[in-house]
Design a protein around this motif. Sequence first.
Motif, PDB file in Angstrom:
ATOM      1  N   ASP A   1       0.858  -1.189   0.000  1.00 57.17           N
ATOM      2  CA  ASP A   1       0.000   0.000   0.000  1.00 57.17           C
ATOM      3  C   ASP A   1       0.893   1.236   0.000  1.00 57.17           C
ATOM      4  N   LYS A   2       0.308   2.385  -0.212  1.00 54.79           N
ATOM      5  CA  LYS A   2       1.093   3.602  -0.442  1.00 54.79           C
ATOM      6  C   LYS A   2       1.782   4.118   0.815  1.00 54.79           C
ATOM      7  N   VAL A   3       1.366   3.667   1.985  1.00 54.59           N
ATOM      8  CA  VAL A   3       2.047   4.056   3.221  1.00 54.59           C
ATOM      9  C   VAL A   3       3.244   3.147   3.469  1.00 54.59           C
ATOM     10  N   VAL A   4       3.053   1.869   3.293  1.00 52.60           N
ATOM     11  CA  VAL A   4       4.125   0.901   3.514  1.00 52.60           C
ATOM     12  C   VAL A   4       5.241   1.071   2.477  1.00 52.60           C
ATOM     13  N   SER A   5       4.863   1.308   1.244  1.00 53.86           N
ATOM     14  CA  SER A   5       5.846   1.433   0.154  1.00 53.86           C
ATOM     15  C   SER A   5       5.571   2.708  -0.651  1.00 53.86           C
ATOM     16  N   PRO A   6       5.868   3.870  -0.098  1.00 50.94           N
ATOM     17  CA  PRO A   6       5.637   5.108  -0.846  1.00 50.94           C
ATOM     18  C   PRO A   6       6.500   5.160  -2.102  1.00 50.94           C
TER      19      PRO A   6
ATOM     20  N   ARG B   1       8.449   7.246  -3.223  1.00 55.12           N
ATOM     21  CA  ARG B   1       9.809   7.746  -3.036  1.00 55.12           C
ATOM     22  C   ARG B   1      10.793   6.620  -2.722  1.00 55.12           C
ATOM     23  N   LEU B   2      10.280   5.464  -2.321  1.00 56.90           N
ATOM     24  CA  LEU B   2      11.147   4.343  -1.960  1.00 56.90           C
ATOM     25  C   LEU B   2      11.186   3.263  -3.031  1.00 56.90           C
ATOM     26  N   GLU B   3      10.710   3.544  -4.235  1.00 58.24           N
ATOM     27  CA  GLU B   3      10.638   2.495  -5.260  1.00 58.24           C
ATOM     28  C   GLU B   3      12.014   1.939  -5.605  1.00 58.24           C
ATOM     29  N   GLY B   4      13.071   2.709  -5.368  1.00 57.37           N
ATOM     30  CA  GLY B   4      14.414   2.215  -5.641  1.00 57.37           C
ATOM     31  C   GLY B   4      14.845   1.070  -4.742  1.00 57.37           C
ATOM     32  N   LEU B   5      14.118   0.842  -3.639  1.00 50.04           N
ATOM     33  CA  LEU B   5      14.433  -0.273  -2.743  1.00 50.04           C
ATOM     34  C   LEU B   5      13.828  -1.586  -3.224  1.00 50.04           C
ATOM     35  N   TYR B   6      13.087  -1.539  -4.313  1.00 50.26           N
ATOM     36  CA  TYR B   6      12.360  -2.708  -4.814  1.00 50.26           C
ATOM     37  C   TYR B   6      12.748  -2.977  -6.262  1.00 50.26           C
ATOM     38  N   THR B   7      12.716  -4.245  -6.653  1.00 48.27           N
ATOM     39  CA  THR B   7      12.847  -4.601  -8.067  1.00 48.27           C
ATOM     40  C   THR B   7      11.483  -4.735  -8.729  1.00 48.27           C
ATOM     41  N   GLU B   8      10.418  -4.875  -7.917  1.00 51.35           N
ATOM     42  CA  GLU B   8       9.067  -5.032  -8.451  1.00 51.35           C
ATOM     43  C   GLU B   8       8.387  -3.662  -8.585  1.00 51.35           C
ATOM     44  N   LYS B   9       7.335  -3.629  -9.350  1.00 51.50           N
ATOM     45  CA  LYS B   9       6.435  -2.478  -9.358  1.00 51.50           C
ATOM     46  C   LYS B   9       5.388  -2.695  -8.266  1.00 51.50           C
ATOM     47  N   PHE B  10       4.827  -1.608  -7.783  1.00 49.95           N
ATOM     48  CA  PHE B  10       3.872  -1.680  -6.686  1.00 49.95           C
ATOM     49  C   PHE B  10       2.463  -1.933  -7.200  1.00 49.95           C
ATOM     50  N   LEU B  11       1.781  -2.878  -6.569  1.00 57.81           N
ATOM     51  CA  LEU B  11       0.350  -3.037  -6.780  1.00 57.81           C
ATOM     52  C   LEU B  11      -0.297  -2.572  -5.476  1.00 57.81           C
ATOM     53  N   TYR B  12      -0.721  -1.298  -5.492  1.00 59.89           N
ATOM     54  CA  TYR B  12      -1.235  -0.667  -4.283  1.00 59.89           C
ATOM     55  C   TYR B  12      -2.679  -1.065  -4.016  1.00 59.89           C
ATOM     56  N   LEU B  13      -2.923  -1.585  -2.818  1.00 60.09           N
ATOM     57  CA  LEU B  13      -4.289  -1.811  -2.360  1.00 60.09           C
ATOM     58  C   LEU B  13      -4.698  -0.654  -1.447  1.00 60.09           C
TER      59      LEU B  13
END
Length: 940
Positions: free
Chosen positions: A603-608, A610-622
């Motif tokens: 979700d957008k609070v857990v994975s804002p 601005r932090l997408e560089g910490l992930y290799t995946e794209k976010f599926l926000y619920l």
Amino acid sequence: MASNDVNQKDRGNGDLVVVGDDGCQQQLQVRATSTNIKRDIRQKQQKIRTHPQALFSFVMTTMLLSSLLALVAFSLTALSLFPVANAEISDYIPININDGPTNLQEGQRLFQTGRYDDASAHLWRAVILHTHGDNKQLYKVDDAFTPFLQCYLLQNKIVDGLVFIAAESYMRGQTEMGELYLGQALGRDGGHVGALGLKQLLIMDADGNALESRVNTMEKEEDARKLNRLKEIRDSVDASDPNNQQKEIKDSGFWGQFTDKDNMASASTDDDINEKTPEEIYNIAALHFNTKNIPYASQLFELSCQKSNNKLSVACTNAIYLRTNLCDWGYQGKGFEKDMKIIEEVTKAELRMYRSVDRNDSEEVKRSSGIGYNVNNEEGVIHWQRTTSVHPHMMLGYPLNNENAILKRYAAEGLAGLDELRARVKDDGTIMDRPKDLPYRVEDMREKFVKKHQEPQQTDGSTPPIKVGFVACSFNSKAVLYLSHDMFRFFDPSVVEIHVFSTGSPDPVHFIQGTMRGVDWRQRVIDTVDHFHDAREYQGDHIGLARYIHEKEIQILIEWDGYARQGERAAGLMALRPAPIQILHQEFLMTSGAQYFDYIITDKVVSPLRLEGLYTEKFLYLPNHFFSKGHAVQKEVVPPKLEYLTKEKGAVFQIGVGTPQENACLSPNPLGAKNDDETQEVSFVYCNFNKFLKHNPETMRSWIRVLEEVDNSILCLLENPKEGVANLRKFVSEGIAEVENNNGPDDDKSNLNGRIHFLPWEKNPFDHQQRSHSLCNVMLDSHPYNGHTTAQDALYAGVPIVTRSDGDDMASRVSTSANIVLGLEELNAYNGTKEYENIAIRLGTDEAWFDFTREKLVNTGLQKNPMHPYWDVTRYVENFQSGLTIAWERFIDGQQIDHIMVEEEVDGEGKLKGTMEVELVAREERREAMKRMQSVIDEL
């Protein structure tokens, strides 16, 4: 009923399991996969397939690639060769043959003196007697079972021990257990006389009827003959029988180096340990780790590290991990600070040495990485020559500053980078060539599904439901299933067709009936989903599993293991791209580090963003909260209560009765007052029921300061593991001593350790959840590794959570997001430790504010018509399947993978739609009706 492949794929998982009558399951995990003997009998197969010890050989040939490649990733667990710790030795103990504790004590005494044959007889008797009377409260079944097997192992006769257990199991009517151990025995030595004799006894008769031993029909002549033969086989391998002449079991590979007499003869002495090489010490440490002898394993890993002059970095980082588990932080936490510096420097060094990025966009490069064409491959294809020494699951609990948070992604990348290679390990430990059709090409799958999409197959002209697969080894009594199995009740069958691929074993019947009180989450999933595939046959065959899932034409594959269950999870599966869209969800709360995962559910609070560089995946926000939880719809979970049931003074503790202050963490002297002043009462109870590995010096200092500021408050923790309790108390004492050295004696501070108490683990999850209500006023969350399952239990019990919200890790932001959805954002400490402490102190001293906060939380769990969004499972599933639909539609349209934000539906008045009770029932009934209709169609 869902379609179920259980009868077709019923091979065991190869773990040694002993089950007592109370349902206690103890896994010692000797990694030799058990062939299902019943299937062999039916098919008259004379050759027993074995699962070789290939994975560890692969590890050794790659020079101990990382801590979890050698220690956990390939998880070749072996039995400890060391004597049972702390066994009392006396000259003579009179034996009551029907007394379990006495047999256990005598068995331990004989084991310590090296009389293994005699010891085994008493230890086995203790196993059998474990559930008699109050024995299960006096000792654990593996207190006897582990040294029993060691008696055989230390004499190089482990196969005899397995056959003995198999024969005993058949005699007691435990057919499946007998099959498991017989399979283990034949897997280790296909020519063992006793094992072959036992198998022959169970082979089909001339008429093709299976001969199965059943105790309740032993009065029949044929069954009596079989019973006598079983006894003969059992007795022929009984280590306690002096007339037996046991043959030497020749072994090889990983197991052989630990059953070798030269290695065994001196392994129990410190002098001999010091004479071994760092690699040999590392392997012995791994054995102790796998048998949960954590303190000694920690010492051995550290010794291995030092003897290698810190060059065997995997030993160094494993030692740090185990010290973290034990709260062994050094004087005033200075050792922990040094350990974290080592973690950072080792990972950074390995990053420079082993990571590279290939900008080549060729099909071959992408396919070899398992990423296909649909990845937004802005940084190129990531390659690692080897994994990092720090396993990503270890990284979850390390409080690296936000600047170094990226190191956690790199640790995950390193392990993910070997997954495709790991899938090609052959039985002899060599690496097979990659099949030309693997990993599957995403573009090929897109073309196939686009064609199907354009040609509707439904009679009403609508598009068929999306085939969604969930794959995990944890479809049993694991936390992820406790939280998430209710999801499957509410999926819309017209939108998604749910397939579950389970590579793990079901829980034993005795465990379900005993510990779980008849609740079987796996069976509930089987009864609910459209298709349940028992895929244990493919547990060690990742290529076969990938082909199996691909043949089912799964469109979206969701992984529920992450890196949480090394050695059990299908490590190479996702790298082979069995589905065009692959998603990480729930179990492992960090990036996978893999370019073959397209999305991570968050979700957008857990994975804002601005932090997408910490992930290799794209976010599926619920919306609301990404974490699945079924508390509000599980009938076994007790709803929150504002009032407490009255507890009579002096009454024994009963779950659900009394206030946390009255129950006082079950301590007879909760305030630790030296004069036992009965006029003093506990004012407030803070708690944290997480494992010790989530604790660290900084968090503990905050808890101490809270206790100092809230008079007569206490801290209630979970002793997990209990070996860490002394270290934690030592840390508290060191802090007190430092203050008193500077400021003089302080009675209040010197008594702090007396206000910290520890509870044992509660085996039943529902008791554990309800225990929060009875024993805790406020939960003080861990940082940076939040409570996850324990936090949901606390919240639904009406226990507010104070959490730090200044971290960047996914695992550190779960409670922050929860509090926002629950309307309790004031409990989030965005500014770090001082604010965290102040919030906790105010709750413990401002009674009105605490009462207001608690009532607000309790009401979220009681809210109906509509349900509160945090606890609304149907609403969660609706949003979940909406996200999957968006992902699929983008794929069919040829769009590039990118972040998805699920927007909730609104009603005619523009208000967000919650679930009404009548809708909850209707949704479930509709799914059941659709399943019945589909069942009829399938039969026709």
